[in-house]
Design an enzyme around this catalytic site. Structure first.
Site, PDB file in Angstrom:
ATOM      1  CE  LYS A  58      -4.820  -1.295   1.035  1.00  0.00           C
ATOM      2  NZ  LYS A  58      -4.504  -2.592   1.411  1.00  0.00           N
ATOM      3  CB  SER A  83      -8.339   0.376  11.585  1.00  0.00           C
ATOM      4  OG  SER A  83      -8.978  -0.735  10.780  1.00  0.00           O
ATOM      5  CD  GLU A 209     -13.528 -11.779  -3.788  1.00  0.00           C
ATOM      6  OE1 GLU A 209     -14.140 -10.540  -3.594  1.00  0.00           O
ATOM      7  OE2 GLU A 209     -14.359 -12.655  -4.212  1.00  0.00           O
ATOM      8  N   GLY A 213     -16.055 -13.661   2.049  1.00  0.00           N
ATOM      9  CA  GLY A 213     -16.160 -12.204   1.295  1.00  0.00           C
ATOM     10  C   GLY A 213     -15.810 -12.198   0.094  1.00  0.00           C
ATOM     11  CG  ASP A 215     -16.867  -8.083  -2.631  1.00  0.00           C
ATOM     12  OD1 ASP A 215     -16.193  -8.733  -1.643  1.00  0.00           O
ATOM     13  OD2 ASP A 215     -16.515  -6.972  -3.065  1.00  0.00           O
ATOM     14  CB  SER A 309      -0.654  -8.028  -0.444  1.00  0.00           C
ATOM     15  OG  SER A 309      -1.582  -9.038   0.284  1.00  0.00           O
TER      16      SER A 309
HETATM   17  C1  LIG Z   1      -5.160  -3.614   1.200  1.00  0.00           C
HETATM   18  C2  LIG Z   1      -4.817  -5.113   1.264  1.00  0.00           C
HETATM   19  C3  LIG Z   1      -5.108  -5.907   0.369  1.00  0.00           C
HETATM   20  C4  LIG Z   1      -6.126  -5.737  -0.520  1.00  0.00           C
HETATM   21  O1  LIG Z   1      -5.808  -4.811  -1.402  1.00  0.00           O
HETATM   22  P1  LIG Z   1      -7.028  -4.144  -2.511  1.00  0.00           P
HETATM   23  O2  LIG Z   1      -6.117  -3.009  -3.402  1.00  0.00           O
HETATM   24  O3  LIG Z   1      -8.079  -3.472  -1.477  1.00  0.00           O
HETATM   25  O4  LIG Z   1      -7.708  -5.006  -3.151  1.00  0.00           O
HETATM   26  C5  LIG Z   1      -4.314  -7.224   0.245  1.00  0.00           C
HETATM   27  N1  LIG Z   1      -3.557  -7.575   1.059  1.00  0.00           N
HETATM   28  C6  LIG Z   1      -2.995  -6.560   2.035  1.00  0.00           C
HETATM   29  C7  LIG Z   1      -2.015  -7.105   2.957  1.00  0.00           C
HETATM   30  C8  LIG Z   1      -3.678  -5.170   2.017  1.00  0.00           C
HETATM   31  O5  LIG Z   1      -3.108  -4.480   3.168  1.00  0.00           O
END
Ligand SMILES: *Cc1c(COP(=O)(O)O)cnc(C)c1O
Length: 328
Positions: A58, A83, A209, A213, A215, A309
């Site tokens: 992010k 959060s 997903e 969840g 969706d 991620s």
């Molecule tokens: C926010 C986040 C996601 C999902 O990302 P999106 O862009 O909302 O699909 C996946 N893994 C982690 C660690 C995140 O912080």
């Protein structure tokens, strides 16, 4: 009649984001595990955004959005509601760019998260999750103080920044057949799709997903955005209720499939990462591997990219999740 749709970001936006992020975001490593490759009969390449600054991808989208602020926007500051990782990404990016930041967080958010966000120099405004609407509070504050609201996924600059994850992976690992990407609101997945379309058009991109969840899966089947109640899952970064006005059309146009993973599969993937690869991965960060292993996609003989991620998980909780996984 067509509803007006905001302009969608393109691959050029991802390439420009990569330039802006140079020297600011880490070019994260790509790791592999021969144990896993033997198990799956495939070659798997993990893009390790758990090793990104502040512990998740992010940072890429947040920095790419803030660095494009006008002088007036910089002076008035940025506001975000979250959060989780988006809050810390905005707070860190704002500190690096010397932009004031307000983060709206639930008053019962973990103290460690509130402290970490304050530690990056952001002002934390708390609200009651059960009686107040965070979006309304954020919009009111944004209007009162003239601050710019940066949403966690449905924003062209955020999407373009997240797309640099896949851009780097495709540059480092040619000829991928599949790419598995964790999916919440779809900023990461839609950015990765932009990179794939340009750099690896033969690569099938699959969103993953939480099962409770799904969706995104429902929306893909329905052909329009389906909204669900906030799902119960350990994957707190993917507890989103709906894809966005930008992320849905990008995903609908480009994704090969959306599969799901259960909490038990996430815990077992986290356990694998810790035991075999010596890396800390948060539950949402393990969606890609869980989806590759259990999503029903035949991977024998394929070259498979998996996005890890993020790695932000409270250590007490992490220990509990690993214990629950190994008890299976
Ligand atoms: C926010 C986040 C996601 C999902 O990302 P999106 O862009 O909302 O699909 C996946 N893994 C982690 C660690 C995140 O912080």
């Amino acid at each position: 009649m067509h509803l007006p749709r905001p302009p969608l970001p393109t691959y050029d936006d991802v390439a420009e984001a990569a330039h802006r992020l140079k020297g600011m975001a880490h070019r994260t490593p790509v790791l592999s595990s021969s144990t896993l490759d033997v198990l799956l009969g495939a070659q798997v390449f993990f893009k390790c955004e758990n090793l990104q600054r502040m512990g998740a991808f992010k940072f890429r989208g947040a920095f790419n959005a803030l660095v494009q602020f006008s002088e007036a926007q910089r002076q008035r500051g940025v506001i975000a509601f979250s959060s989780g990782n988006h809050a810390q990404a905005i707070a860190l990016s704002a500190r690096l760019l010397e932009i004031p930041a307000v983060i709206v967080m639930p008053e019962d958010a973990p103290l460690a998260k509130i402290a970490a966000t304050r530690g990056y120099g952001a002002e934390v405004v708390t609200y009651n999750r059960f009686t107040e609407d965070r979006e309304a509070i954020s919009r009111r504050l944004a209007t009162e103080r003239g601050m710019t609201l940066i949403p966690p996924f449905d924003h062209a600059h955020v999407i373009a920044g997240q797309g640099t994850v896949a851009k780097e992976l495709f540059e480092d690992v040619p000829h991928l057949d599949y790419l598995f990407v964790p999916l919440g609101g779809g900023g990461l997945l839609s950015g990765c799709l932009l990179a794939a379309r340009e750099l690896a058009p033969q690569c099938k991109v699959v969103g993953v997903e939480p099962e409770t969840g799904n969706d995104g899966q429902q929306s893909l089947n329905a052909g329009h955005v389906v909204r669900i109640d906030t799902p119960q899952t350990i994957a707190d970064g993917a507890q989103t209720q709906a894809l966005g006005a930008l992320t849905f059309p990008l995903i609908h146009a480009g994704v090969s499939d959306i599969v799901t993973a259960t909490d038990a599969q996430l815990m077992s993937a986290m356990h694998f990462f810790a035991e075999r690869m010596k890396i800390v991965v948060e539950p949402t960060g393990a969606l890609g591997l869980a989806g590759a292993c259990h999503g029903g996609v035949r991977l024998q003989g394929k070259r498979v990219g998996v996005v890890i991620s993020g790695g932000n998980v409270d250590m007490t909780r992490y220990a509990q999740l690993l214990t629950a996984a190994s008890a299976d």
